[in-house]
Design an enzyme around this catalytic site. Structure first.
Site, short mmCIF file in Angstrom:
data_model
loop_
_atom_site.label_atom_id
_atom_site.label_comp_id
_atom_site.label_asym_id
_atom_site.label_seq_id
_atom_site.Cartn_x
_atom_site.Cartn_y
_atom_site.Cartn_z
N GLN A 47 -9.05 1.91 -0.69
CA GLN A 47 -8.90 2.20 -2.12
C GLN A 47 -9.93 3.23 -2.56
O GLN A 47 -9.62 4.15 -3.31
CB GLN A 47 -9.02 0.91 -2.94
CG GLN A 47 -7.85 -0.02 -2.70
CD GLN A 47 -7.98 -1.34 -3.44
OE1 GLN A 47 -9.00 -1.62 -4.08
NE2 GLN A 47 -6.94 -2.15 -3.36
N GLY A 74 -5.71 -4.16 -8.05
CA GLY A 74 -6.88 -3.33 -7.75
C GLY A 74 -6.47 -1.96 -7.25
O GLY A 74 -7.11 -0.94 -7.57
N LYS A 127 -12.00 -9.89 -3.81
CA LYS A 127 -10.54 -9.66 -3.85
C LYS A 127 -9.98 -10.35 -5.10
O LYS A 127 -10.71 -10.64 -6.03
CB LYS A 127 -9.91 -10.19 -2.56
CG LYS A 127 -10.32 -9.38 -1.33
CD LYS A 127 -9.74 -7.98 -1.37
CE LYS A 127 -10.11 -7.16 -0.15
NZ LYS A 127 -9.73 -5.76 -0.29
N ASP A 146 -6.68 -8.64 4.37
CA ASP A 146 -5.79 -9.36 3.44
C ASP A 146 -5.16 -10.60 4.08
O ASP A 146 -4.60 -11.45 3.39
CB ASP A 146 -4.68 -8.43 2.94
CG ASP A 146 -5.22 -7.31 2.06
OD1 ASP A 146 -6.35 -7.46 1.53
OD2 ASP A 146 -4.54 -6.28 1.90
N SER A 192 -13.12 1.04 2.91
CA SER A 192 -12.21 0.74 1.80
C SER A 192 -11.19 1.86 1.61
O SER A 192 -11.54 2.99 1.29
CB SER A 192 -12.98 0.55 0.50
OG SER A 192 -12.06 0.57 -0.58
N ARG A 228 -13.28 -7.61 -10.98
CA ARG A 228 -13.48 -6.91 -9.69
C ARG A 228 -14.33 -5.65 -9.87
O ARG A 228 -14.22 -4.95 -10.87
CB ARG A 228 -12.13 -6.62 -9.05
CG ARG A 228 -11.41 -7.92 -8.70
CD ARG A 228 -10.07 -7.70 -8.09
NE ARG A 228 -10.17 -7.09 -6.77
CZ ARG A 228 -9.12 -6.74 -6.04
NH1 ARG A 228 -7.90 -6.91 -6.54
NH2 ARG A 228 -9.27 -6.21 -4.86
N SER A 262 0.84 -1.21 0.00
CA SER A 262 0.00 0.00 0.00
C SER A 262 0.87 1.26 0.00
O SER A 262 0.60 2.22 -0.74
CB SER A 262 -0.90 0.02 1.24
OG SER A 262 -1.81 -1.04 1.18
N ARG A 318 -12.23 -15.10 -2.17
CA ARG A 318 -11.37 -15.76 -1.18
C ARG A 318 -12.15 -16.58 -0.17
O ARG A 318 -11.57 -17.42 0.52
CB ARG A 318 -10.49 -14.72 -0.47
CG ARG A 318 -9.36 -14.24 -1.36
CD ARG A 318 -8.44 -13.25 -0.66
NE ARG A 318 -7.33 -12.90 -1.54
CZ ARG A 318 -6.57 -11.83 -1.40
NH1 ARG A 318 -6.79 -10.98 -0.41
NH2 ARG A 318 -5.58 -11.59 -2.23
C1 S3P Z 1 -5.51 -1.49 -0.15
C2 S3P Z 1 -6.75 -1.52 0.44
C3 S3P Z 1 -7.50 -2.75 0.73
C4 S3P Z 1 -6.60 -3.97 0.65
C5 S3P Z 1 -5.71 -3.95 -0.58
C6 S3P Z 1 -4.81 -2.72 -0.55
C7 S3P Z 1 -4.86 -0.19 -0.38
O1 S3P Z 1 -8.54 -2.90 -0.22
O2 S3P Z 1 -7.37 -5.15 0.65
O3 S3P Z 1 -4.89 -5.10 -0.61
O4 S3P Z 1 -3.63 -0.14 -0.58
O5 S3P Z 1 -5.56 0.83 -0.36
P1 S3P Z 1 -9.97 -2.17 -0.04
O6 S3P Z 1 -9.77 -0.73 -0.14
O7 S3P Z 1 -10.80 -2.70 -1.17
O8 S3P Z 1 -10.49 -2.60 1.29
#
Ligand code: S3P
Length: 669
Positions: free
Chosen positions: A170, A92, A343, A316, A168, A121, A21, A347
């Site tokens: 992301q 993602g 994911k 994760d 989230s 996704r 991240s 999963r």
């Molecule tokens: C991440 C946020 C998480 C995580 C992903 C990395 C990020 O996803 O599962 O591996 O770096 O912002 P979500 O935002 O969908 O929860």
């Protein structure tokens, strides 16, 4: 803990690679700021390469990823529309964060593409709020499909207060990037706190934010300054080794430099709740992130319930925790984790199906699973669906004494942890010291490695292929890795005479590998390039590349990783000595030079050579043997087979018999 087999003793220290991240964000913020950002210890994995590639396509000056490099940012306004689609691979985070950035860049547009898993996704979760701000997002796939391919058109955006129904980082990050790029204010409220790296990193860059338990407020018109980053180790990657150590029988494992951001450490809390001992040493703060060394000891583990507000902090890590639960006493329930279904794979379904295949009693729930722990030996084949975290979670389960687990696609770990299999082998200690003092070198818990070595034209490669086929295990052709490297070196356009090992190696990140039914196959940029790799230009230059010590080192690492992941037959120079000193079976093929010359000529000329031709070739081979002497010495514990007077069929038969005996001996341990 398991007791029926030679104990698993963990030891030493693992430094998991950089946090994924933070690595994505370090690149994105460096490209958006004006001025230099020095980035150290970035995760150079496939996902992060996807982000680097996307930013480069938009005009950012991102050099090849290495342990220490500088990005010279030219400000948000310098970023332009990419000429072709952005290939986000399996990532993602790349897709959602860069889509947010593009949405806020009025007048720019980008098409996002990804692999099959990423294309499935859901992207409406970012598209809906970005559209609400004024951006235009078109889904270009089948009707009703809210995934990739997707085209994002940047527009002047208006402010938003977005109440997300699930946590989230992301989505939160995408909206904040859109706000920063467009100057619009953004408020994101979440039911639980998602990981907060965006907030911490932006605050360090002079952006004014208000963060509370409810969410984050980004006021309009903010400017980002360039700030250097040292990326700590990824707690999600470290979790695999925390689990290994907790499940081991003896020893202690140190996990260095782990990011201990409280929005990320849920899995460590769960492991502690299950009875594991995880101590923290050398706690410190770097770049606004808590960091420390985790010291993990084996323990008797018991079941627990995982759910509610702790889910985002271990989302994760749930596949690994589910596998740990399979070895704990009692019944573990995971709930409130419906996000797992969207994911890199579903999963919930994938973990349940694989655990069941291995003999674990497990029940699929709509938002989680119920796992009944046991100490019974687990055996079977794991289908990862190309999901890195599944490969690693089941890799840890497979490393436990007594379990016999094969994994269909161990190479997919390159998404987040390219050196996983090597680190796993290291954490388990040298194979020679792993088993009981009286036992042979390798233990049943690890894959079988058969190393076939010998001088030039001894027939190593064709023999190894044949042996692998008869044993139904994978053949690793190290030569194919040299060919893949050569192909990429040719692609740089630099004349071969000017190739330096560093330049050749700079392309190495584009090579991954996957297991086909029979072999370990190198991929270039994710696809099979068999024909191009066998082409004349590659054949002409491959020995130049294979002579580079640094390249040999890299190829050996790939070959070792393959051998740590699955049963293999490997052939090549120094395979039984430098590459696999602990191979369960080492065979050294020799043959009288006259005979080797004759065989080589038959292959090359496709007819019977005459004596004069054989004599000439013999001289060349003897000269080559002299040059190769250092590399071609048999390992001290190799079994030498003189093939001068035996047919290849007989020689293959002998090796297969030796291999079967070795395998039976190891299984009996
Ligand atoms: C991440 C946020 C998480 C995580 C992903 C990395 C990020 O996803 O599962 O591996 O770096 O912002 P979500 O935002 O969908 O929860």
């Amino acid at each position: 803990m398991s007791t029926a087999h030679s104990p698993l003793v963990v030891r030493g220290a693992i430094r998991a690679p950089g946090d994924k991240s933070i690595s994505h964000r370090a690149l994105i913020f460096a490209a958006m700021a004006s001025g230099p950002t020095r980035i150290r210890d970035i995760l150079a994995s496939a996902d992060v390469h996807a982000t680097a590639g996307a930013l480069r396509a938009m005009g950012a000056d991102i050099p090849a990823l290495s342990a220490d490099f500088v990005v010279h940012g030219r400000g948000i306004a310098s970023l332009h529309s990419p000429e072709s689609a952005l290939d986000c691979g399996n990532s993602g985070t790349t897709t959602r964060l860069i889509a947010g950035l593009v949405a806020g860049l009025a007048g720019r547009a980008a098409r996002f593409e990804g692999d099959a898993s990423l294309s499935r996704r859901p992207m409406r979760r970012i598209a809906a709020p970005l559209a609400e701000m004024g951006a235009r997002i078109d889904f270009e796939g089948a009707d009703g499909h809210d995934g990739l391919p997707m085209r994002v058109h940047g527009m002047p955006l208006s402010a938003i207060t977005y109440v997300n129904t699930h946590a989230s980082a992301q989505v939160k990050g995408a909206l904040m990037l859109a706000g920063l790029a467009s100057g619009a204010g953004v408020t994101v409220l979440e039911p639980q706190r998602s990981r907060d790296h965006t907030e911490r990193m932006l605050t360090a860059r002079g952006v004014h934010l208000t963060v509370s338990d409810e969410g984050v407020v980004l006021p309009p018109a903010q400017v980002l300054t360039a700030v250097d980053v040292v990326v700590p180790s990824d707690p999600s990657s470290a979790t695999f080794f925390a689990a290994l150590a907790a499940l081991a029988d003896e020893g202690v494992l140190r996990l260095d430099n782990v990011c201990l951001n409280p929005t990320r450490t849920g899995a460590f809390d769960v492991l502690r709740r299950m009875g594991a001992r995880l101590d923290i040493e050398e706690a410190r703060t770097i770049g606004g992130e808590a960091i420390g060394t985790l010291v993990v000891f084996p323990a008797m583990l018991h079941a627990t319930s995982i759910g509610g507000s702790e889910i985002p902090s271990c989302i994760d890590e749930l596949p690994m925790l589910a596998c740990v639960a399979a070895r704990a006493v009692g019944e573990t329930r995971i709930t409130d984790a419906g996000e797992l279904r969207v994911k890199e794979s579903d999963r919930i379904r994938a973990v349940v199906e694989n655990l069941r295949r291995l003999g674990v009693e497990v029940e699929e729930l709509p938002d989680g699973m119920r796992i009944v722990g046991s100490q019974a030996a687990l055996s079977g084949h794991v289908v990862t669906h190309g999901d890195h975290r599944l490969a690693m979670a089941f890799g840890i389960l497979g490393a436990l004494p007594g379990n016999r687990i094969t994994i269909d696609d161990p190479g997919c770990v390159s998404v987040s942890y390219p050196t996983f299999w090597r680190d796993l082998a290291q954490a388990m200690g040298p194979a020679s010291e792993r088993a009981e003092p009286t036992a042979p070198r390798a233990s049943a818990a690890e894959p079988l490695v058969i190393a076939i070595d010998g001088p030039a034209a001894s027939g190593k490669s064709s023999t190894a292929q044949w042996v692998a086929q008869l044993l139904n295990v994978h053949h690793v052709d190290s030569g194919a890795f040299y060919r893949a490297m050569t192909l990429l070196a040719i692609g740089t356009g630099v004349p071969p005479e000017q190739w330096s090992p560093a330049e050749v190696l700079a392309q190495a990140h584009r090579i991954t590998w996957r297991l086909t039914e029979r072999s370990v196959l190198p991929l270039v940029d994710g696809s099979v390039q068999d024909e191009a790799m066998r082409d004349a230009p590659v054949t002409r230059q491959v020995s130049r590349v294979a002579q580079m010590a640094a390249v040999r080192h890299w190829v050996n690492d790939q070959v070792r990783a393959a051998g740590a992941a699955t049963d293999v037959v490997v052939d090549g120079r120094d395979i039984g000595t430098a590459v696999f000193p602990f191979a369960a079976l080492k065979v050294f093929l020799v043959a009288d030079p006259w005979e080797r010359a004759r065989r080589r000529l038959i292959q090359r000329l496709e007819r019977r050579p005459n004596d004069a031709e054989i004599a000439e070739e013999t001289e060349a081979l003897v000269a080559r043997d002299g040059l190769d002497a250092a590399q071609s010495a048999p390992a001290r514990d190799a079994i030498t087979i003189d093939t001068t007077t035996v047919t290849q069929e007989e020689q293959v038969e002998r090796i297969v018999a030796l291999a079967k005996a070795t395998r039976d001996r190891l299984r009996a341990l």
